[in-house]
Design a protein around this motif. Structure first.
Motif, PDB file in Angstrom:
ATOM      1  N   GLN A  86       2.341  -4.456   8.101  1.00 33.62           N
ATOM      2  CA  GLN A  86       3.674  -4.530   8.695  1.00 33.62           C
ATOM      3  C   GLN A  86       4.201  -3.115   8.906  1.00 33.62           C
ATOM      4  N   ASN A  87       4.584  -2.827  10.145  1.00 31.94           N
ATOM      5  CA  ASN A  87       5.185  -1.532  10.435  1.00 31.94           C
ATOM      6  C   ASN A  87       6.515  -1.450   9.688  1.00 31.94           C
ATOM      7  N   PRO A  88       6.699  -0.469   8.786  1.00 35.05           N
ATOM      8  CA  PRO A  88       7.961  -0.370   8.041  1.00 35.05           C
ATOM      9  C   PRO A  88       9.171  -0.139   8.938  1.00 35.05           C
ATOM     10  N   PHE A 117       0.845  -1.197   0.000  1.00 33.86           N
ATOM     11  CA  PHE A 117       0.000   0.000   0.000  1.00 33.86           C
ATOM     12  C   PHE A 117       0.875   1.239   0.000  1.00 33.86           C
ATOM     13  N   ARG A 118       0.598   2.145  -0.931  1.00 33.37           N
ATOM     14  CA  ARG A 118       1.321   3.411  -1.024  1.00 33.37           C
ATOM     15  C   ARG A 118       0.341   4.559  -0.891  1.00 33.37           C
ATOM     16  N   SER A 119       0.491   5.346   0.157  1.00 34.97           N
ATOM     17  CA  SER A 119      -0.329   6.554   0.267  1.00 34.97           C
ATOM     18  C   SER A 119       0.337   7.708  -0.476  1.00 34.97           C
ATOM     19  N   ASP A 120       1.660   7.632  -0.626  1.00 33.78           N
ATOM     20  CA  ASP A 120       2.429   8.532  -1.488  1.00 33.78           C
ATOM     21  C   ASP A 120       3.772   7.848  -1.734  1.00 33.78           C
ATOM     22  N   GLU A 121       4.642   8.492  -2.474  1.00 33.63           N
ATOM     23  CA  GLU A 121       5.897   7.854  -2.866  1.00 33.63           C
ATOM     24  C   GLU A 121       6.802   7.526  -1.679  1.00 33.63           C
ATOM     25  N   SER A 122       6.652   8.270  -0.591  1.00 31.08           N
ATOM     26  CA  SER A 122       7.541   8.060   0.550  1.00 31.08           C
ATOM     27  C   SER A 122       6.943   7.160   1.618  1.00 31.08           C
ATOM     28  N   ARG A 123       5.670   6.833   1.500  1.00 28.66           N
ATOM     29  CA  ARG A 123       5.003   6.034   2.524  1.00 28.66           C
ATOM     30  C   ARG A 123       4.528   4.715   1.925  1.00 28.66           C
ATOM     31  N   VAL A 124       5.220   3.656   2.287  1.00 32.38           N
ATOM     32  CA  VAL A 124       4.891   2.328   1.777  1.00 32.38           C
ATOM     33  C   VAL A 124       4.635   1.406   2.971  1.00 32.38           C
ATOM     34  N   MET A 125       3.567   0.638   2.881  1.00 32.84           N
ATOM     35  CA  MET A 125       3.248  -0.312   3.950  1.00 32.84           C
ATOM     36  C   MET A 125       2.819  -1.629   3.322  1.00 32.84           C
TER      37      MET A 125
END
Length: 253
Positions: free
Chosen positions: A114-116, A47-55
């Protein structure tokens, strides 16, 4: 010369490798599983809420999902501090993901992010974005959303619920703790708290303070203390069928 058995094994290994490498959508993932024979009791997603936040997260869909227009309850499970990072297999070490992997069936959708980070607490805003994403793409009963977590995930459960007091029909924090002054915000949310009395990692007092404050605010809360249990209060908790019976009886009015 490669015989038919070796060809099948090679094809299966290729299937697994490609499945891990590609961010397939849910229906494509299920189709791949059927064609290749790869076990997909819990599919892996990004899941990407934006380019810098991936979960990354695991997704379990119950038997019968997609066979009608019926919607299903959803449980979001937050793992502890030892399962963070980028190896999604770690999330299967404890709780519902572990039980699903062992063959347990549930009558609800299970989302296990999963907590990055291996060191930082859960990002409650990112968790809600993920929840909204899953709801937008699956048949979810939005009046029956449940949040639970263990250890660091127990803290994440308290915080996410307090920050989003009208999203969850019930919460189950296991050996966690939270912001005592704000717990009154969820006095209307049915809560069941679990903790080991001999926990050397997160003292029992962390849960006791939250429970006392919630009761003082007029909240409905159950509190189970395991008298001889250290930090691992989660194994017996998540293996208890009564937990899920209670959970599924809760619904937002």
């Amino acid at each position: 010369m490669i015989d038919s058995f070796e060809r099948r094994q090679f094809a299966r290994l290729c299937a697994i490798a490609l499945l891990i490498a590609l961010p397939l959508n849910d229906w494509a993932t299920e189709s791949w599983a059927a064609e290749t024979g790869v076990s997909m009791r819990q599919s892996v997603h990004e899941f990407r809420s934006d380019e810098s936040r991936v979960m990354n997260y695991l997704l379990y869909l119950p038997d019968g999902y997609g066979q009608s227009d019926a919607t299903f309850p959803l449980v979001m499970f937050l793992h502890g501090g030892g399962e963070g990072g980028d190896d999604i297999e770690l999330v299967k070490k404890h709780g519902p993901p572990k039980l699903i992997q062992a063959g347990q069936d549930y009558p609800f959708i299970v989302v296990s992010p999963q907590n990055p980070s291996k060191t930082q607490f859960w990002d409650d805003q990112q968790l809600i974005r993920l929840l909204d994403h899953v709801i937008a793409n699956h048949r979810v009963d939005t009046k029956r959303l449940y949040l639970t977590g263990m250890s660091r995930g127990g803290f994440g459960t308290w915080r996410t619920a307090i920050q989003n007091p009208n999203r969850f029909a019930a919460i189950v924090p296991v050996c966690g703790g939270g912001d005592v002054p704000y717990v009154g915000r969820i006095k209307h949310v049915p809560t069941w708290v679990f903790h080991g009395a001999k926990d050397p990692t997160i003292p029992l007092g962390e849960s006791e303070e939250m429970v006392i404050a919630l009761r003082d605010a007029g909240g409905t809360v159950k509190f189970t203390i395991y008298p001889d249990t250290p930090h691992d209060a989660w194994t017996k908790t998540y293996e208890n069928p009564k937990l899920y019976e209670w959970m599924l009886n809760q619904s937002i009015k």
